[in-house]
Design a protein around this motif. Structure first.
Motif, mmCIF file in Angstrom:
data_model
loop_
_atom_site.group_PDB
_atom_site.id
_atom_site.type_symbol
_atom_site.label_atom_id
_atom_site.label_comp_id
_atom_site.label_asym_id
_atom_site.label_seq_id
_atom_site.Cartn_x
_atom_site.Cartn_y
_atom_site.Cartn_z
ATOM 1 N N ARG A 275 20.956 -6.888 2.020
ATOM 2 C CA ARG A 275 21.243 -6.025 0.867
ATOM 3 C C ARG A 275 19.982 -5.767 0.070
ATOM 4 N NH1 ARG A 275 26.645 -7.933 -1.614
ATOM 5 N NH2 ARG A 275 27.694 -8.437 0.314
ATOM 6 N N GLY A 276 19.784 -4.533 -0.294
ATOM 7 C CA GLY A 276 18.673 -4.209 -1.177
ATOM 8 C C GLY A 276 17.304 -4.269 -0.520
ATOM 9 N N ARG A 277 17.243 -4.587 0.759
ATOM 10 C CA ARG A 277 15.957 -4.779 1.420
ATOM 11 C C ARG A 277 15.067 -3.547 1.331
ATOM 12 N NH1 ARG A 277 12.270 -8.458 3.803
ATOM 13 N NH2 ARG A 277 11.154 -7.365 5.426
ATOM 14 N N GLN A 278 15.674 -2.370 1.396
ATOM 15 C CA GLN A 278 14.844 -1.167 1.467
ATOM 16 C C GLN A 278 14.660 -0.492 0.113
ATOM 17 O OE1 GLN A 278 16.630 0.539 5.265
ATOM 18 N NE2 GLN A 278 14.440 0.616 5.732
ATOM 19 N N GLY A 279 14.748 -1.289 -0.944
ATOM 20 C CA GLY A 279 14.277 -0.803 -2.234
ATOM 21 C C GLY A 279 15.332 -0.340 -3.208
ATOM 22 N N SER A 280 16.532 -0.044 -2.735
ATOM 23 C CA SER A 280 17.613 0.240 -3.671
ATOM 24 C C SER A 280 18.577 -0.935 -3.597
ATOM 25 C CB SER A 280 18.357 1.516 -3.287
ATOM 26 O OG SER A 280 19.624 1.514 -3.933
ATOM 27 N N PRO A 281 18.974 -1.477 -4.759
ATOM 28 C CA PRO A 281 19.876 -2.638 -4.736
ATOM 29 C C PRO A 281 21.178 -2.348 -3.991
ATOM 30 C CG PRO A 281 19.134 -2.170 -6.981
ATOM 31 C CD PRO A 281 18.590 -1.071 -6.107
ATOM 32 N N MET A 282 21.509 -1.063 -3.833
ATOM 33 C CA MET A 282 22.749 -0.725 -3.147
ATOM 34 C C MET A 282 22.501 0.009 -1.828
ATOM 35 S SD MET A 282 24.765 0.366 -6.580
ATOM 36 C CE MET A 282 24.061 1.916 -6.361
ATOM 37 N N GLY A 283 21.234 0.117 -1.468
ATOM 38 C CA GLY A 283 20.894 0.843 -0.252
ATOM 39 C C GLY A 283 21.412 0.131 0.990
ATOM 40 N N ARG A 284 21.685 0.919 2.029
ATOM 41 C CA ARG A 284 22.270 0.346 3.253
ATOM 42 C C ARG A 284 21.373 0.621 4.454
ATOM 43 N NH1 ARG A 284 27.958 3.180 2.487
ATOM 44 N NH2 ARG A 284 26.661 4.689 1.395
ATOM 45 N N VAL B 15 0.832 -1.208 0.000
ATOM 46 C CA VAL B 15 0.000 0.000 0.000
ATOM 47 C C VAL B 15 0.866 1.257 0.000
ATOM 48 C CG1 VAL B 15 -2.000 -1.024 1.129
ATOM 49 C CG2 VAL B 15 -0.240 0.018 2.526
ATOM 50 N N PRO B 16 0.492 2.238 -0.797
ATOM 51 C CA PRO B 16 1.188 3.521 -0.718
ATOM 52 C C PRO B 16 0.885 4.135 0.647
ATOM 53 C CG PRO B 16 -0.312 3.441 -2.622
ATOM 54 C CD PRO B 16 -0.612 2.246 -1.771
ATOM 55 N N THR B 17 1.805 4.928 1.167
ATOM 56 C CA THR B 17 1.551 5.543 2.469
ATOM 57 C C THR B 17 1.284 7.037 2.332
ATOM 58 O OG1 THR B 17 3.923 5.798 2.798
ATOM 59 C CG2 THR B 17 2.901 3.831 3.732
ATOM 60 N N ASP B 18 1.125 7.495 1.078
ATOM 61 C CA ASP B 18 0.699 8.889 0.916
ATOM 62 C C ASP B 18 -0.593 8.944 0.095
ATOM 63 O OD1 ASP B 18 2.124 8.030 -1.273
ATOM 64 O OD2 ASP B 18 3.583 9.642 -1.243
ATOM 65 N N LEU B 19 -0.480 8.840 -1.236
ATOM 66 C CA LEU B 19 -1.678 8.960 -2.063
ATOM 67 C C LEU B 19 -2.309 7.587 -2.233
ATOM 68 C CD1 LEU B 19 -0.038 11.299 -4.681
ATOM 69 C CD2 LEU B 19 -1.601 11.937 -2.821
ATOM 70 N N ARG B 20 -3.550 7.456 -1.731
ATOM 71 C CA ARG B 20 -4.156 6.122 -1.744
ATOM 72 C C ARG B 20 -5.420 6.053 -2.565
ATOM 73 N NH1 ARG B 20 -1.988 3.354 3.361
ATOM 74 N NH2 ARG B 20 -3.888 3.214 4.414
ATOM 75 N N ALA B 21 -5.609 7.012 -3.498
ATOM 76 C CA ALA B 21 -6.817 6.964 -4.309
ATOM 77 C C ALA B 21 -6.757 5.748 -5.225
ATOM 78 C CB ALA B 21 -6.944 8.247 -5.124
ATOM 79 N N CYS C 89 3.505 -1.364 5.417
ATOM 80 C CA CYS C 89 4.864 -1.884 5.650
ATOM 81 C C CYS C 89 5.929 -0.883 5.197
ATOM 82 C CB CYS C 89 5.065 -3.192 4.904
ATOM 83 S SG CYS C 89 3.987 -4.509 5.488
ATOM 84 N N SER C 90 5.602 -0.142 4.150
ATOM 85 C CA SER C 90 6.448 0.950 3.688
ATOM 86 C C SER C 90 7.887 0.524 3.475
ATOM 87 C CB SER C 90 6.335 2.112 4.688
ATOM 88 O OG SER C 90 7.134 3.198 4.318
ATOM 89 N N MET C 91 8.798 1.272 4.054
ATOM 90 C CA MET C 91 10.210 1.080 3.760
ATOM 91 C C MET C 91 10.822 -0.127 4.472
ATOM 92 S SD MET C 91 13.022 4.037 3.714
ATOM 93 C CE MET C 91 12.355 5.258 2.609
ATOM 94 N N CYS C 92 9.999 -0.911 5.169
ATOM 95 C CA CYS C 92 10.536 -2.145 5.728
ATOM 96 C C CYS C 92 10.990 -3.063 4.601
ATOM 97 C CB CYS C 92 9.509 -2.853 6.601
ATOM 98 S SG CYS C 92 10.088 -4.450 7.168
ATOM 99 N N LEU C 93 10.208 -3.155 3.542
ATOM 100 C CA LEU C 93 10.654 -3.947 2.393
ATOM 101 C C LEU C 93 10.435 -3.240 1.084
ATOM 102 C CD1 LEU C 93 8.528 -7.084 1.471
ATOM 103 C CD2 LEU C 93 7.623 -4.903 2.219
ATOM 104 N N ALA C 94 9.908 -1.997 1.150
ATOM 105 C CA ALA C 94 9.920 -1.134 -0.021
ATOM 106 C C ALA C 94 9.254 -1.733 -1.249
ATOM 107 C CB ALA C 94 11.358 -0.712 -0.339
ATOM 108 N N MET C 95 8.136 -2.420 -1.042
ATOM 109 C CA MET C 95 7.367 -2.863 -2.209
ATOM 110 C C MET C 95 6.390 -1.785 -2.640
ATOM 111 S SD MET C 95 6.517 -6.856 -1.653
ATOM 112 C CE MET C 95 5.847 -7.131 -3.293
ATOM 113 N N ASN C 96 6.288 -0.735 -1.846
ATOM 114 C CA ASN C 96 5.442 0.398 -2.217
ATOM 115 C C ASN C 96 6.398 1.509 -2.668
ATOM 116 O OD1 ASN C 96 6.568 1.559 0.038
ATOM 117 N ND2 ASN C 96 4.635 2.268 0.892
ATOM 118 N N PRO C 97 5.907 2.718 -2.912
ATOM 119 C CA PRO C 97 6.839 3.731 -3.449
ATOM 120 C C PRO C 97 7.896 4.249 -2.454
ATOM 121 C CG PRO C 97 4.563 4.236 -4.041
ATOM 122 C CD PRO C 97 4.508 3.144 -3.021
ATOM 123 N N ASP C 98 7.867 3.844 -1.188
ATOM 124 C CA ASP C 98 8.851 4.357 -0.225
ATOM 125 C C ASP C 98 10.136 3.533 -0.331
ATOM 126 O OD1 ASP C 98 6.631 5.822 0.516
ATOM 127 O OD2 ASP C 98 6.151 4.504 2.205
#
Ligand code: SF4
Lengths: 467, 201
Positions: free
Chosen positions: A432-441, A65-71, A406-415
């Motif tokens: 590695r990559g858990r928060q949506g960027s393959p190189m994110g830390r 689910v998006p955590t901002d725009l949910r229309a 869930c948001s940036m816990c696993l970043a399957m939404n836009p966060d």
């Protein structure tokens, strides 16, 4: 010799022994969400089966689910497709769905407990490994894969191997600034990320007994990070009080009878355990991960370990982690610059987490250049936090105040993290990559430590901020 | 959903080295945003296969030497992390029929068995020997024989381990649990009737 809770609950729910030696285990509560269920429903339909116990099955939307725009329709067509798949399945099979706008939506492991669905003595399963969270109530709860979600939908049962029970006692008193998150990170650090394989962790001892239900949930939530699929705390007065009056909890006369039964399923005082571990809570510091698995953690006042301080078998993992994280053996973790601060997830997205974090943030500002967000775990957490004015504290400090998920816990939404960004996160995984960027830390820590990092712009010892 | 017995796997090997390769590495979460498992194979190991610009980084899954391989050889604690079945699904759809490693994460292992993909273990030295041999000569046939718990390759025969329950399910063709569980309908009903929380306490 008496029995631990696990054995009592297990025996009660065993339908039969399977030829494979597994138990066919009846599951009292099946929770589903949009990500791991569509394929299971599909396969159920393809094989001409139906849902055996829709009244024991509850659904919510959280992972994407998006955590901002949910229309609706959602901006992301794939997410919209997953939403529709879940809506269709719930309607077709008569499953209650806590949907966007229902007032009850949120992360599955936050919603179940707060609605009183999660109760002592139950078996609970969900297609998400952090189902162990529900063990906080003295339930036997574990995550399963999509194939097992299909088994569950069709038969309300799973083929399972009984885990052995390791009792982990946390003694003494936690120092100021040290929370349940630090305790579980410390346990994983001590016993290892594989230390719990084949075990259920029974948490006890004075520190755990004093914990609130929300703290117990944080503790049980990350059992899986220590390799234990199940983690639980014996039910006690704290548990019973929490459940009183909740929507799906027993009411009136049934409540009193339930309490009597709940007491009876707690571990016997003379229960035998496969293993026992004791940890001194007084020796735990606010804990931070430096690597790419949750066991690679140190106290905020410690230095990142040198190779000679690590077990030989951990060397290659450490070497890879140092390179990926761009952190160096022997250096302090305190002072490590961060780009993003994330408070939320099923580990630490509950009201008490937000309250404690708000205490740190109050009257301070998010450091320049840091993107900071608070994502409440559920509609109910959000409502209560707003009633207390916590959102104003966060917003005044420069945090974004979001809708539940869930948001940036696993970043399957836009966060998501971008590029090599470093995130101070109250979630549960630093892969590695858990928060949506393959190189994110990712640096895992408690919500107050995330709050401290957000205002300082670097990893900070929250104990210095509580004056 | 017809059940088949899995008694042996014959095929070429592919080596993916490294301890603690987690499910986020096997299939990054962003590729789980689908309602079917179709096409997941293209994204297996996505983030370690390509650099941010999308150029291949020489991962074994892209190497022509290993094309068509069906037996994956890995190191320690493979598949740790989440319960996502998308990980074994992605590997299975890529063509992996069996995995040989030093050890596996528990849920990942269970998910593999539930798909009829045997995961078998061998001591570290044996796994290294097998890895070296397969990398040197990827065309050689490997033969995993579950009943005798052996794996034959050009360099010799290794004895492998697999838990009895998993072996039993593969050999008997009962790894698809749904049918097996539903056989006991009456017993399921009886169990539900003795649970206080379902009968109103
Ligand atoms: S918050 Fe994170 S760990 Fe919890 S259910 Fe959502 S994705 Fe899973």
């Amino acid at each position: 010799m008496g029995k631990p809770l696990l054995d009592k609950v297990w025996d009660l729910h065993t339908v039969r022994e399977l030829p494979s030696g597994h138990a066919q285990l009846f599951i009292g509560l099946h929770l589903i969400h949009e990500v791991t269920s569509p394929q299971a429903f599909q396969s159920l339909r393809e094989s001409g089966l139906t849902v055996l116990a829709p009244e024991q099955t509850f659904a919510t939307v959280d992972h994407i689910v998006p955590t901002d725009l949910r229309a609706r329709p959602l901006a992301d067509p794939l997410a919209e497709q997953m939403f529709q798949a879940l809506e269709r399945s719930c309607e077709e099979f008569g499953i209650e769905l806590f949907h966007l706008g229902s007032g009850d939506q949120g992360i599955v492991h936050v919603v179940g407990p707060e609605l009183g669905l999660t109760q002592p003595g139950m078996t609970i399963a969900c297609g998400d490994s952090h189902t162990s969270t529900h063990g906080a109530f003295g339930a036997i709860a574990f995550g399963v894969g999509t194939t097992q979600v299909r088994d569950l939908l069709a038969s309300q049962c799973l083929a399972m191997q009984r885990p052995r029970v390791r009792r982990i006692r946390v003694t003494g008193e936690l120092p100021r600034g040290v929370y349940a998150k630090d305790v579980i990170l410390h346990i994983i650090r001590t016993l290892g990320v594989k230390g719990g394989v084949g075990f259920a962790y029974e948490y006890g001892g004075p520190v755990v007994e004093r914990f609130s239900m929300e703290e117990r949930m944080t503790l049980c939530n990350m059992s899986i990070e220590g390799g234990a699929r199940v983690g639980y705390v014996n039910p006690d007065e704290t548990t019973f009080e929490y459940l009183r009056g909740r929507r799906f909890a027993p009411h009136d006369g049934a409540y009193d009878r339930a309490v009597a039964w709940w007491k009876s399923i707690a571990s016997d005082p003379d229960a035998g355990y496969a293993d026992q571990v004791e940890l001194d809570g007084g020796a735990i510091a606010p804990t931070v991960t430096w690597g790419t698995n949750p066991g690679q953690a140190i106290g905020v006042d410690e230095r990142i370990p040198r190779f000679e301080e690590l077990e030989e078998e951990d060397h290659s993992a450490a070497e890879q982690a140092f390179a990926y994280m761009d952190l160096h053996p022997g250096e302090p973790i305190e002072g490590t610059r961060i780009d993003v601060a994330f408070i939320g997830s099923c580990t630490n997205g509950r009201l008490s987490d937000l309250r404690e974090a708000a205490r740190v943030v109050h009257g301070r500002r998010v450091a320049p250049g840091v993107r900071a967000l608070v994502v409440p775990g559920s509609d109910s957490v959000k409502r209560e936090a707003e009633a207390e004015g916590l959102h104003e504290v966060f917003v005044a400090a420069g945090f974004q105040w979001r809708e539940p998920g869930c948001s940036m816990c696993l970043a399957m939404n836009p966060d998501k993290l971008v590029g090599r960004e470093v995130c101070a996160s109250s979630s549960n995984r630093n892969f590695r990559g858990r928060q949506g960027s393959p190189m994110g830390r990712t640096l895992l820590m408690s919500p107050v430590m995330v709050a401290a990092a957000a205002v300082e712009g670097r990893v900070a010892d929250v104990r210095k901020l509580f004056s | 959903m017809g059940l088949e017995r899995v008694e042996s796997v014959l095929g070429r090997g592919i080596v993916v080295r490294g301890d603690n390769i987690d499910t986020d590495t096997i299939i990054p979460a962003r590729f789980m945003k689908t309602v079917t498992f179709d096409g997941l194979e293209e994204h297996a190991f996505a983030d370690v296969r390509r650099d941010p610009e999308g150029r291949p980084k020489g991962h074994p899954f892209d190497s022509p030497r290993f094309a068509g391989a069906s037996i994956l050889v890995v190191n320690r604690n493979f598949g740790c992390g989440s319960s996502r079945e998308h990980a074994p699904q992605a590997l299975g759809r890529w063509g992996i029929r069996a995995i040989v490693g030093e050890s596996f994460a528990e849920i990942f292992f269970g998910n593999c068995i539930a798909l009829g993909i045997p995961g078998v273990t061998a001591p570290r030295d044996d796994v290294y020997r097998l890895m070296d041999a397969v990398e040197l000569d990827p065309d050689q046939p490997l033969e995993l024989d579950l009943a005798t718990r052996t794996l034959r390759f050009r360099g010799g025969t290794l004895s492998i381990e697999i838990p009895d329950w998993a072996l039993g399910q593969l050999l008997e063709g009962t790894w698809d649990a749904t049918r097996t569980l539903l056989v006991a309908r009456d017993a399921i009903e009886e169990t539900a009737l003795r649970l206080p929380y379902l009968t109103g306490f």
